[in-house]
Motif scaffolding. Structure first.
Motif, PDB file in Angstrom:
ATOM      1  N   LEU A   1       0.703  -1.197  -0.144  1.00 18.56           N
ATOM      2  CA  LEU A   1       0.173  -0.019   0.016  1.00 18.56           C
ATOM      3  C   LEU A   1       0.919   1.143   0.053  1.00 18.56           C
ATOM      4  CD1 LEU A   1      -2.726  -0.902   2.467  1.00 18.56           C
ATOM      5  CD2 LEU A   1      -3.029  -0.752   0.177  1.00 18.56           C
ATOM      6  N   LEU A   2       1.885   1.077   0.747  1.00 17.50           N
ATOM      7  CA  LEU A   2       2.991   2.520   0.889  1.00 17.50           C
ATOM      8  C   LEU A   2       3.419   2.630  -0.628  1.00 17.50           C
ATOM      9  CD1 LEU A   2       4.559   1.697   4.008  1.00 17.50           C
ATOM     10  CD2 LEU A   2       3.377   3.907   3.485  1.00 17.50           C
ATOM     11  N   ALA A   3       3.895   1.512  -1.166  1.00 19.87           N
ATOM     12  CA  ALA A   3       4.534   1.558  -2.603  1.00 19.87           C
ATOM     13  C   ALA A   3       3.299   2.180  -3.544  1.00 19.87           C
ATOM     14  CB  ALA A   3       4.893   0.283  -3.236  1.00 19.87           C
ATOM     15  N   LEU A   4       2.203   1.797  -3.579  1.00 17.11           N
ATOM     16  CA  LEU A   4       1.146   2.099  -4.437  1.00 17.11           C
ATOM     17  C   LEU A   4       1.007   3.726  -4.181  1.00 17.11           C
ATOM     18  CD1 LEU A   4      -1.347  -0.667  -4.507  1.00 17.11           C
ATOM     19  CD2 LEU A   4       0.494  -0.048  -6.409  1.00 17.11           C
ATOM     20  N   TYR A   5       0.822   4.208  -2.775  1.00 21.06           N
ATOM     21  CA  TYR A   5       0.865   5.561  -2.544  1.00 21.06           C
ATOM     22  C   TYR A   5       1.960   6.295  -3.259  1.00 21.06           C
ATOM     23  CZ  TYR A   5      -0.055   9.674   0.256  1.00 21.06           C
ATOM     24  OH  TYR A   5      -0.406  11.089   0.661  1.00 21.06           O
ATOM     25  N   ILE A   6       3.199   5.957  -2.971  1.00 19.06           N
ATOM     26  CA  ILE A   6       4.266   6.863  -3.407  1.00 19.06           C
ATOM     27  C   ILE A   6       4.152   6.816  -4.796  1.00 19.06           C
ATOM     28  CG2 ILE A   6       6.771   6.531  -3.400  1.00 19.06           C
ATOM     29  CD1 ILE A   6       6.959   5.539  -0.787  1.00 19.06           C
ATOM     30  N   ILE A   7       4.104   5.825  -5.577  1.00 22.59           N
ATOM     31  CA  ILE A   7       3.852   5.998  -7.098  1.00 22.59           C
ATOM     32  C   ILE A   7       2.721   6.930  -7.701  1.00 22.59           C
ATOM     33  CG2 ILE A   7       3.293   4.454  -9.249  1.00 22.59           C
ATOM     34  CD1 ILE A   7       4.852   2.164  -7.550  1.00 22.59           C
ATOM     35  N   GLU A   8       1.612   6.710  -6.955  1.00 26.20           N
ATOM     36  CA  GLU A   8       0.583   7.293  -7.529  1.00 26.20           C
ATOM     37  C   GLU A   8       0.600   8.819  -7.383  1.00 26.20           C
ATOM     38  OE1 GLU A   8      -4.219   7.632  -6.377  1.00 26.20           O
ATOM     39  OE2 GLU A   8      -3.504   5.705  -6.142  1.00 26.20           O
ATOM     40  N   HIS A   9       0.971   9.156  -6.119  1.00 23.67           N
ATOM     41  CA  HIS A   9       0.992  10.537  -5.713  1.00 23.67           C
ATOM     42  C   HIS A   9       2.482  11.035  -5.937  1.00 23.67           C
ATOM     43  CE1 HIS A   9      -2.309   9.195  -3.120  1.00 23.67           C
ATOM     44  NE2 HIS A   9      -2.921  10.341  -3.646  1.00 23.67           N
TER      45      HIS A   9
ATOM     46  N   LEU B   1       8.779  -9.008  -1.801  1.00 20.00           N
ATOM     47  CA  LEU B   1       7.435  -9.264  -2.243  1.00 20.00           C
ATOM     48  C   LEU B   1       7.011  -9.066  -3.677  1.00 20.00           C
ATOM     49  CD1 LEU B   1       5.691  -7.415   0.706  1.00 20.00           C
ATOM     50  CD2 LEU B   1       5.874  -9.660   0.439  1.00 20.00           C
ATOM     51  N   ASN B   2       7.655  -7.959  -4.235  1.00 18.04           N
ATOM     52  CA  ASN B   2       7.171  -7.602  -5.529  1.00 18.04           C
ATOM     53  C   ASN B   2       8.264  -6.645  -6.462  1.00 18.04           C
ATOM     54  OD1 ASN B   2       5.806  -6.525  -7.819  1.00 18.04           O
ATOM     55  ND2 ASN B   2       3.756  -6.213  -6.955  1.00 18.04           N
ATOM     56  N   PRO B   3       9.359  -7.442  -6.732  1.00 19.89           N
ATOM     57  CA  PRO B   3      10.355  -6.791  -7.524  1.00 19.89           C
ATOM     58  C   PRO B   3       9.857  -5.676  -8.557  1.00 19.89           C
ATOM     59  CG  PRO B   3      10.854  -9.028  -7.431  1.00 19.89           C
ATOM     60  CD  PRO B   3       9.208  -8.967  -6.818  1.00 19.89           C
ATOM     61  N   GLN B   4       8.898  -5.790  -9.311  1.00 20.47           N
ATOM     62  CA  GLN B   4       8.441  -5.016 -10.278  1.00 20.47           C
ATOM     63  C   GLN B   4       7.880  -3.636  -9.446  1.00 20.47           C
ATOM     64  OE1 GLN B   4       5.381  -6.350 -12.684  1.00 20.47           O
ATOM     65  NE2 GLN B   4       5.239  -4.410 -13.876  1.00 20.47           N
ATOM     66  N   LEU B   5       7.190  -3.947  -8.659  1.00 18.07           N
ATOM     67  CA  LEU B   5       6.582  -2.637  -7.819  1.00 18.07           C
ATOM     68  C   LEU B   5       7.607  -1.868  -7.068  1.00 18.07           C
ATOM     69  CD1 LEU B   5       4.131  -1.141  -7.227  1.00 18.07           C
ATOM     70  CD2 LEU B   5       3.923  -2.671  -5.159  1.00 18.07           C
ATOM     71  N   TYR B   6       8.815  -2.847  -6.655  1.00 16.72           N
ATOM     72  CA  TYR B   6       9.975  -2.158  -5.915  1.00 16.72           C
ATOM     73  C   TYR B   6      10.802  -1.079  -6.993  1.00 16.72           C
ATOM     74  CZ  TYR B   6      15.100  -2.191  -4.351  1.00 16.72           C
ATOM     75  OH  TYR B   6      16.100  -1.759  -4.084  1.00 16.72           O
ATOM     76  N   ARG B   7      10.920  -1.781  -8.295  1.00 17.23           N
ATOM     77  CA  ARG B   7      11.668  -0.876  -9.067  1.00 17.23           C
ATOM     78  C   ARG B   7      11.108   0.506  -9.673  1.00 17.23           C
ATOM     79  NH1 ARG B   7      12.834  -6.050 -10.981  1.00 17.23           N
ATOM     80  NH2 ARG B   7      10.820  -6.186 -12.649  1.00 17.23           N
ATOM     81  N   GLN B   8       9.749   0.478  -9.540  1.00 18.69           N
ATOM     82  CA  GLN B   8       8.736   1.603  -9.843  1.00 18.69           C
ATOM     83  C   GLN B   8       9.010   2.521  -8.762  1.00 18.69           C
ATOM     84  OE1 GLN B   8       4.926  -0.144 -10.363  1.00 18.69           O
ATOM     85  NE2 GLN B   8       4.951   0.082 -12.643  1.00 18.69           N
ATOM     86  N   VAL B   9       8.998   2.000  -7.404  1.00 19.45           N
ATOM     87  CA  VAL B   9       8.990   3.069  -6.276  1.00 19.45           C
ATOM     88  C   VAL B   9      10.501   3.614  -6.088  1.00 19.45           C
ATOM     89  CG1 VAL B   9       9.294   2.950  -3.629  1.00 19.45           C
ATOM     90  CG2 VAL B   9       7.358   1.765  -4.710  1.00 19.45           C
TER      91      VAL B   9
ATOM     92  N   LEU C   1      11.467   7.550  -5.715  1.00 23.48           N
ATOM     93  CA  LEU C   1      12.381   7.907  -4.563  1.00 23.48           C
ATOM     94  C   LEU C   1      13.815   8.484  -5.341  1.00 23.48           C
ATOM     95  CD1 LEU C   1      11.965   4.978  -2.121  1.00 23.48           C
ATOM     96  CD2 LEU C   1      10.861   7.283  -2.078  1.00 23.48           C
ATOM     97  N   GLU C   2      14.277   8.154  -6.391  1.00 22.70           N
ATOM     98  CA  GLU C   2      15.521   8.678  -6.959  1.00 22.70           C
ATOM     99  C   GLU C   2      15.237  10.188  -7.432  1.00 22.70           C
ATOM    100  OE1 GLU C   2      18.770   7.811  -6.883  1.00 22.70           O
ATOM    101  OE2 GLU C   2      18.140   6.223  -5.605  1.00 22.70           O
ATOM    102  N   ALA C   3      13.970   9.992  -8.161  1.00 25.14           N
ATOM    103  CA  ALA C   3      13.631  11.594  -8.497  1.00 25.14           C
ATOM    104  C   ALA C   3      13.564  12.292  -7.362  1.00 25.14           C
ATOM    105  CB  ALA C   3      12.456  11.271  -9.508  1.00 25.14           C
ATOM    106  N   ASN C   4      12.911  12.111  -6.296  1.00 27.29           N
ATOM    107  CA  ASN C   4      12.767  12.667  -5.122  1.00 27.29           C
ATOM    108  C   ASN C   4      14.014  13.408  -4.679  1.00 27.29           C
ATOM    109  OD1 ASN C   4       9.945  12.804  -5.322  1.00 27.29           O
ATOM    110  ND2 ASN C   4       9.711  11.242  -3.821  1.00 27.29           N
TER     111      ASN C   4
END
Length: 82
Positions: A11-19, A48-56, A60-63
Motif C-alpha cells: 500500500l505504501l508503494a502504491l501511494y508513493i507511485i500514485e502521488h 515481495l514484488n520486484p516490479q513494484l519495487y523498481r517503480q518505487v 524515490l530517486e527522482a525525489n
C-alpha cells in the motif's frame, strides 16, 4: 497502520507511485515513521514484488535528485515572508 506488514509495504508503494510522494509525506499519510516507510519500500518490497519495487525506486530517486530544490524553495519562502 498496524496489521499485515507485507500489505502495508504494498500500500505504501502504491501511494508513493500514485502521488509521487516523498518518504516523509507517505509516513504522514499512513501514520507510521519515516524509518518504517523506508524499510517497507526497500527491504520488504524488493522481496515481495520486484516490479513494484523498481517503480518505487524510480520515484524515490527522482525525489532525492529534487530535494535540494525543494529545500531552497522552502528557505526562500521562509525569509521572504519575514
Amino acid at each position: 497502520m498496524k496489521g499485515n506488514i507485507d500489505e502495508r509495504a504494498t500500500l505504501l508503494a502504491l501511494y508513493i507511485i500514485e502521488h509521487r510522494a516523498t518518504v516523509r509525506s507517505a509516513a504522514g499519510a499512513f501514520g507510521v515513521s519515516k524509518s518504517t516507510v523506508h524499510k517497507d519500500v526497500t527491504t520488504r518490497l524488493e522481496r515481495l514484488n520486484p516490479q513494484l519495487y523498481r517503480q518505487v525506486q524510480q520515484v524515490l530517486e527522482a525525489n532525492k535528485a529534487e530535494r535540494h530544490l525543494r529545500g531552497g524553495a522552502a528557505t526562500r519562502l521562509k525569509y521572504s515572508q519575514g
